[in-house]
Design a protein around this motif. Structure first.
Motif, PDB file in Angstrom:
ATOM      1  N   LEU A 159     -11.385 -61.522 -31.552  1.00  0.00           N
ATOM      2  CA  LEU A 159     -11.852 -61.887 -32.737  1.00  0.00           C
ATOM      3  C   LEU A 159     -13.200 -62.239 -32.649  1.00  0.00           C
ATOM      4  O   LEU A 159     -14.200 -62.460 -33.403  1.00  0.00           O
ATOM      5  N   ALA A 160     -13.335 -63.202 -31.406  1.00  0.00           N
ATOM      6  CA  ALA A 160     -14.683 -63.742 -31.044  1.00  0.00           C
ATOM      7  C   ALA A 160     -15.863 -62.897 -30.708  1.00  0.00           C
ATOM      8  O   ALA A 160     -16.917 -63.196 -30.672  1.00  0.00           O
ATOM      9  N   TYR A 161     -15.430 -61.695 -30.255  1.00  0.00           N
ATOM     10  CA  TYR A 161     -16.429 -60.690 -29.394  1.00  0.00           C
ATOM     11  C   TYR A 161     -17.506 -60.363 -30.125  1.00  0.00           C
ATOM     12  O   TYR A 161     -18.848 -60.403 -29.802  1.00  0.00           O
ATOM     13  N   PRO A 162     -17.349 -60.007 -31.459  1.00  0.00           N
ATOM     14  CA  PRO A 162     -18.612 -59.565 -32.280  1.00  0.00           C
ATOM     15  C   PRO A 162     -19.662 -60.771 -32.376  1.00  0.00           C
ATOM     16  O   PRO A 162     -20.816 -60.434 -32.755  1.00  0.00           O
ATOM     17  N   VAL A 163     -19.208 -62.013 -32.476  1.00  0.00           N
ATOM     18  CA  VAL A 163     -20.208 -63.212 -32.488  1.00  0.00           C
ATOM     19  C   VAL A 163     -20.990 -63.380 -31.268  1.00  0.00           C
ATOM     20  O   VAL A 163     -22.281 -63.845 -31.466  1.00  0.00           O
ATOM     21  N   LYS A 164     -20.268 -63.333 -30.123  1.00  0.00           N
ATOM     22  CA  LYS A 164     -20.768 -63.553 -29.000  1.00  0.00           C
ATOM     23  C   LYS A 164     -20.235 -62.877 -27.833  1.00  0.00           C
ATOM     24  O   LYS A 164     -19.014 -63.052 -27.677  1.00  0.00           O
ATOM     25  N   THR A 165     -20.799 -61.834 -26.979  1.00  0.00           N
ATOM     26  CA  THR A 165     -20.091 -60.902 -26.298  1.00  0.00           C
ATOM     27  C   THR A 165     -20.184 -61.829 -24.767  1.00  0.00           C
ATOM     28  O   THR A 165     -20.706 -62.555 -24.350  1.00  0.00           O
ATOM     29  N   LEU A 166     -18.916 -61.155 -24.155  1.00  0.00           N
ATOM     30  CA  LEU A 166     -18.961 -61.548 -22.602  1.00  0.00           C
ATOM     31  C   LEU A 166     -19.017 -60.206 -21.757  1.00  0.00           C
ATOM     32  O   LEU A 166     -18.871 -59.248 -22.341  1.00  0.00           O
ATOM     33  N   ASP A 167     -19.525 -60.281 -20.457  1.00  0.00           N
ATOM     34  CA  ASP A 167     -19.431 -59.069 -20.116  1.00  0.00           C
ATOM     35  C   ASP A 167     -18.050 -58.831 -19.400  1.00  0.00           C
ATOM     36  O   ASP A 167     -17.147 -59.610 -19.337  1.00  0.00           O
ATOM     37  N   SER A 168     -17.866 -57.714 -18.954  1.00  0.00           N
ATOM     38  CA  SER A 168     -16.559 -57.124 -18.207  1.00  0.00           C
ATOM     39  C   SER A 168     -15.873 -57.969 -17.311  1.00  0.00           C
ATOM     40  O   SER A 168     -14.795 -58.411 -17.320  1.00  0.00           O
ATOM     41  N   GLY A 169     -16.980 -58.452 -16.308  1.00  0.00           N
ATOM     42  CA  GLY A 169     -16.496 -59.137 -15.130  1.00  0.00           C
ATOM     43  C   GLY A 169     -16.096 -60.832 -15.638  1.00  0.00           C
ATOM     44  O   GLY A 169     -14.985 -61.087 -15.216  1.00  0.00           O
TER      45      GLY A 169
END
Ligand code: CTP
Ligand code: MG
Length: 170
Positions: A130-140
């Motif tokens: 749910l949060a990914y579209p607002v602020k992304t993290l990298d795969s690591g």
């Protein structure tokens, strides 16, 4: 992988952890399923998922975002982003927690029975989605959170058990 990037991942996910942990203290009262049964004759979610726990957890998780913005404004850019992110992380965590209980009841596991994997990661995956579209993290960073979160979850539950807030240490 930089240590700082892993620490930022922990900082990012904090509202989800707060939301997932707070119902143990603020929860209780009317269950979300209102006592209703699924077509298999068992409870929809069970007595362990209450409105007070859900709403209290979303509020405390979102409030965490406000505190985080006050400490590291540059990480979020704006208060609005910090609050939106924290709300989605908290809401996502508790939604995933309810979905997990739905799956547990269908598997005929009683309230409070442990479900390894589901209990520790269901809330996390739902919060991240749910949060990914607002602020992304990298795969690591995402892989790191998937690895450390079960340990945080077990640690927090053991602590709550020792404090007498929970009847079982999981
Ligand atoms: N809780 C709540 N409302 C929620 C989530 C949790 O009131 N939405 C409270 C309940 O008292 C619950 C406790 O927090 O017993 C621990 O949460 P959890 O381990 O997720 O619930 P379980 O009791 O283990 O139930 P389940 O088997 O459905 O996971
Ligand atoms: Mg449990």
């Amino acid at each position: 992988m930089e240590l700082s990037s892993l620490l930022w991942a922990m900082w990012y996910i904090l509202p989800a952890y707060v939301a997932n942990a707070s119902p143990v203290i603020v929860g209780g009262g009317r269950p979300i399923d209102g006592g209703r049964l699924w077509r298999d004759g068992r409870r929809l979610f069970g007595d362990g998922k209450t409105w007070r726990g859900f709403i209290g957890g979303v509020l405390l998780g979102t409030l965490t975002g406000a505190v985080q913005y006050a400490i590291t404004p540059d990480f979020y850019g704006s208060l609005k982003t910090a609050l939106m992110l924290a709300f989605l992380l908290a809401f996502g965590a508790l939604l995933g927690d309810i979905i997990g209980s739905f799956i547990k009841r269908r598997a005929n596991l009683p309230r409070g029975a442990p479900a390894i994997g589901l209990d520790q990661l269901g809330f996390l995956i739902s919060a991240l989605a749910l949060a990914y579209p607002v602020k992304t993290l990298d795969s690591g960073q995402i892989i790191f959170l998937l690895i450390v979160s079960p340990f945080v979850h077990w640690g927090a539950n053991y602590f709550a058990y020792k404090m007498g807030w929970k009847s079982v240490p999981w």
